[in-house]
Design an enzyme around this catalytic site. Sequence first.
Site, PDB file in Angstrom:
ATOM      1  N   ARG A 183       0.750  -1.238  -0.175  1.00 27.44           N
ATOM      2  CA  ARG A 183      -0.081  -0.013   0.087  1.00 27.44           C
ATOM      3  C   ARG A 183       0.835   1.560   0.161  1.00 27.44           C
ATOM      4  O   ARG A 183       0.921   1.884  -1.247  1.00 27.44           O
ATOM      5  CB  ARG A 183      -0.802   0.004   1.276  1.00 27.44           C
ATOM      6  CG  ARG A 183      -2.237   1.063   1.071  1.00 27.44           C
ATOM      7  CD  ARG A 183      -1.670   2.419   1.568  1.00 27.44           C
ATOM      8  NE  ARG A 183      -1.132   2.269   2.868  1.00 27.44           N
ATOM      9  CZ  ARG A 183      -0.696   3.576   3.392  1.00 27.44           C
ATOM     10  NH1 ARG A 183      -0.633   4.694   2.510  1.00 27.44           N
ATOM     11  NH2 ARG A 183      -0.010   3.584   4.615  1.00 27.44           N
ATOM     12  N   CYS A 220       4.399   9.245   0.083  1.00 29.45           N
ATOM     13  CA  CYS A 220       2.850   9.855  -0.193  1.00 29.45           C
ATOM     14  C   CYS A 220       2.987  10.634  -1.286  1.00 29.45           C
ATOM     15  O   CYS A 220       3.642  11.668  -1.277  1.00 29.45           O
ATOM     16  CB  CYS A 220       2.592  10.368   1.355  1.00 29.45           C
ATOM     17  SG  CYS A 220       0.944  11.013   1.278  1.00 29.45           S
TER      18      CYS A 220
HETATM   19  P1  HMG Z   1     -13.115  14.755  -2.680  1.00 28.87           P
HETATM   20  O1  HMG Z   1     -12.758  15.164  -3.977  1.00 28.87           O
HETATM   21  O2  HMG Z   1     -13.377  15.661  -1.481  1.00 28.87           O
HETATM   22  O3  HMG Z   1     -14.386  13.811  -2.718  1.00 28.87           O
HETATM   23  O4  HMG Z   1     -11.791  13.883  -2.392  1.00 28.87           O
HETATM   24  P2  HMG Z   1     -15.999  13.926  -2.410  1.00 28.87           P
HETATM   25  O5  HMG Z   1     -16.269  13.418  -1.007  1.00 28.87           O
HETATM   26  O6  HMG Z   1     -16.186  15.300  -2.625  1.00 28.87           O
HETATM   27  O7  HMG Z   1     -16.600  13.203  -3.569  1.00 28.87           O
HETATM   28  C1  HMG Z   1     -16.198  13.374  -4.926  1.00 28.87           C
HETATM   29  C2  HMG Z   1     -16.566  12.002  -5.803  1.00 28.87           C
HETATM   30  O8  HMG Z   1     -15.915  11.171  -5.434  1.00 28.87           O
HETATM   31  C3  HMG Z   1     -17.940  11.651  -5.551  1.00 28.87           C
HETATM   32  O9  HMG Z   1     -18.200  10.911  -6.840  1.00 28.87           O
HETATM   33  C4  HMG Z   1     -17.778  10.417  -4.548  1.00 28.87           C
HETATM   34  O10 HMG Z   1     -18.380   9.163  -4.693  1.00 28.87           O
HETATM   35  C5  HMG Z   1     -16.266   9.860  -5.164  1.00 28.87           C
HETATM   36  P3  HMG Z   1     -19.500  11.584  -7.642  1.00 28.87           P
HETATM   37  O11 HMG Z   1     -20.707  11.793  -6.729  1.00 28.87           O
HETATM   38  O12 HMG Z   1     -18.911  13.172  -7.984  1.00 28.87           O
HETATM   39  O13 HMG Z   1     -19.531  11.033  -8.833  1.00 28.87           O
HETATM   40  N1  HMG Z   1     -15.638   9.234  -3.771  1.00 28.87           N
HETATM   41  C6  HMG Z   1     -15.291   8.124  -3.912  1.00 28.87           C
HETATM   42  N2  HMG Z   1     -14.978   7.131  -5.092  1.00 28.87           N
HETATM   43  C7  HMG Z   1     -14.443   5.889  -4.704  1.00 28.87           C
HETATM   44  N3  HMG Z   1     -13.900   5.813  -3.544  1.00 28.87           N
HETATM   45  C8  HMG Z   1     -14.014   6.518  -2.466  1.00 28.87           C
HETATM   46  C9  HMG Z   1     -14.553   7.763  -2.718  1.00 28.87           C
HETATM   47  N4  HMG Z   1     -14.714   8.995  -1.958  1.00 28.87           N
HETATM   48  C10 HMG Z   1     -15.418   9.930  -2.788  1.00 28.87           C
HETATM   49  N5  HMG Z   1     -13.419   6.287  -1.322  1.00 28.87           N
HETATM   50  C11 HMG Z   1     -11.321  11.757  -0.754  1.00 28.87           C
HETATM   51  C12 HMG Z   1     -11.928  13.225  -0.728  1.00 28.87           C
HETATM   52  C13 HMG Z   1     -10.954  11.529   0.685  1.00 28.87           C
HETATM   53  C14 HMG Z   1     -12.157  10.775  -1.459  1.00 28.87           C
HETATM   54  C15 HMG Z   1      -9.936  12.005  -1.582  1.00 28.87           C
HETATM   55  O14 HMG Z   1      -9.284  13.153  -1.060  1.00 28.87           O
HETATM   56  C16 HMG Z   1      -8.715  10.782  -1.429  1.00 28.87           C
HETATM   57  O15 HMG Z   1      -9.338   9.665  -2.086  1.00 28.87           O
HETATM   58  N6  HMG Z   1      -7.789  10.940  -0.833  1.00 28.87           N
HETATM   59  C17 HMG Z   1      -6.770   9.827  -0.477  1.00 28.87           C
HETATM   60  C18 HMG Z   1      -5.588  10.326  -0.371  1.00 28.87           C
HETATM   61  C19 HMG Z   1      -4.523   9.192  -0.082  1.00 28.87           C
HETATM   62  O16 HMG Z   1      -4.781   7.929  -0.347  1.00 28.87           O
HETATM   63  N7  HMG Z   1      -3.430   9.531   0.148  1.00 28.87           N
HETATM   64  C20 HMG Z   1      -2.280   8.523   0.630  1.00 28.87           C
HETATM   65  C21 HMG Z   1      -2.667   7.657   1.774  1.00 28.87           C
HETATM   66  S1  HMG Z   1      -2.279   8.568   3.354  1.00 28.87           S
HETATM   67  C22 HMG Z   1      -0.612   8.072   3.498  1.00 28.87           C
HETATM   68  O17 HMG Z   1       0.039   7.496   2.728  1.00 28.87           O
HETATM   69  C23 HMG Z   1      -0.141   8.630   4.829  1.00 28.87           C
HETATM   70  C24 HMG Z   1       0.375   7.088   5.776  1.00 28.87           C
HETATM   71  O18 HMG Z   1       1.163   6.138   5.056  1.00 28.87           O
HETATM   72  C25 HMG Z   1       0.870   7.661   7.243  1.00 28.87           C
HETATM   73  C26 HMG Z   1       2.142   8.506   7.308  1.00 28.87           C
HETATM   74  O19 HMG Z   1       3.070   8.213   6.437  1.00 28.87           O
HETATM   75  O20 HMG Z   1       1.814   9.611   7.818  1.00 28.87           O
HETATM   76  C27 HMG Z   1      -1.235   6.454   6.016  1.00 28.87           C
HETATM   77 MG    MG Z   2       3.258   6.302   5.231  1.00 30.22          MG
END
Ligand code: HMG
Ligand code: MG
Length: 313
Positions: free
Chosen positions: A27, A252
Amino acid sequence: MTAEGLPMTVPAQDLPDRVRIHEVGARDGLQNEKSAVPTEVKAEFIRRLADAGLTTIEATSFVHPAWVPQLADAEDLFPQVADLPVALPVLVPNQRGLDRALALGARRVAVFASATESFAKANLNRTLDESLAVFEPVVRRAKDEGVQVRGYVSMCFGDPWEGAVPLHQVVRVCRALRDMGCDELSLGDTIGVATPGHVLELLSLLNEEGVPTNVLGVHFHDTYGQALANTYAALEHGVTTVDASAGGLGGCPYAKSATGNLATEDLVWMLHGLGIDTGVDLGRLVATSAWMADQLGRPSPSRTVRALSHKDQ
Ligand code: HMG
Ligand code: MG
């Protein structure tokens, strides 16, 4: 070092007997890869990690596919590995993500919060409090379904936009996630800037503020080469859950200065040298990361993978 290419076991005082490694290579490791890794390769990677003895393997993320295109195949991948006899946590950013994960039978999920406003905005398109409000019903529903929930807190030790992060901000987010019902928290050093004293200070403050060590895991990226030293400090404090990424893959996409996580092989080398049990077969793990490095077309950044891969040449 022994003749078999393993570290000599020389235990140190007051460290845990066993550590659970939370493997994030499939992941966190892959999410930042620019070219699409075929789903079958990801599935094979996860199977090999399980075969090497890892028991918690974060499989993928049910995030918006446009935000993390590399993991857009979550629906195809998860069923290919779901029958493995290991825990397969997946990331869910909201209710939509949880729906997708539950539909495939996921039994462990992780929400991911930030200790800073800037990263909440960059990573989740929400303010910090808005993101916590999104997580609250997600955690409640997951718990109602008997699903175990991890709460990540990113930017615990520094933030690329805000610089230093006050410890009380981190504690506030940790407590909010615990109050929602998260079973476990993972303290993220997303950009790898922490040093051991900083880690100990945060762990002590969390304990003082009612968050016990046994619900805490540590998640160190290795940007400044501090991840192992920080892990040792956390072990001395009593932490027994350590996140790591096979081969040191990772980063990230929404935090430009993040590099790979602590390499699982480097962690296992240190833990086995200390006589701490992990259940991991280091040789099989190194072979897996060497194989994955071939798939990605570049050498693993893990020192241990490089040393052991070249041992016989
Ligand atoms: P948004 O654009 O604000 O979404 O993104 P929204 O809530 O306004 O929805 C817009 C559209 O997206 C809608 O569709 C939703 O249904 C769809 P429409 O009605 O317009 O057709 N939608 C989705 N579709 C599929 N799956 C979903 C989903 N959610 C909404 N889950 C959102 C907000 C949270 C979705 C976006 O910002 C996002 O996906 N972010 C993820 C970022 C990410 O994955 N980052 C990496 C992981 S974190 C990390 O790596 C750190 C960690 O390792 C710890 C560390 O190192 O510190 C964990
Ligand atoms: Mg991380």
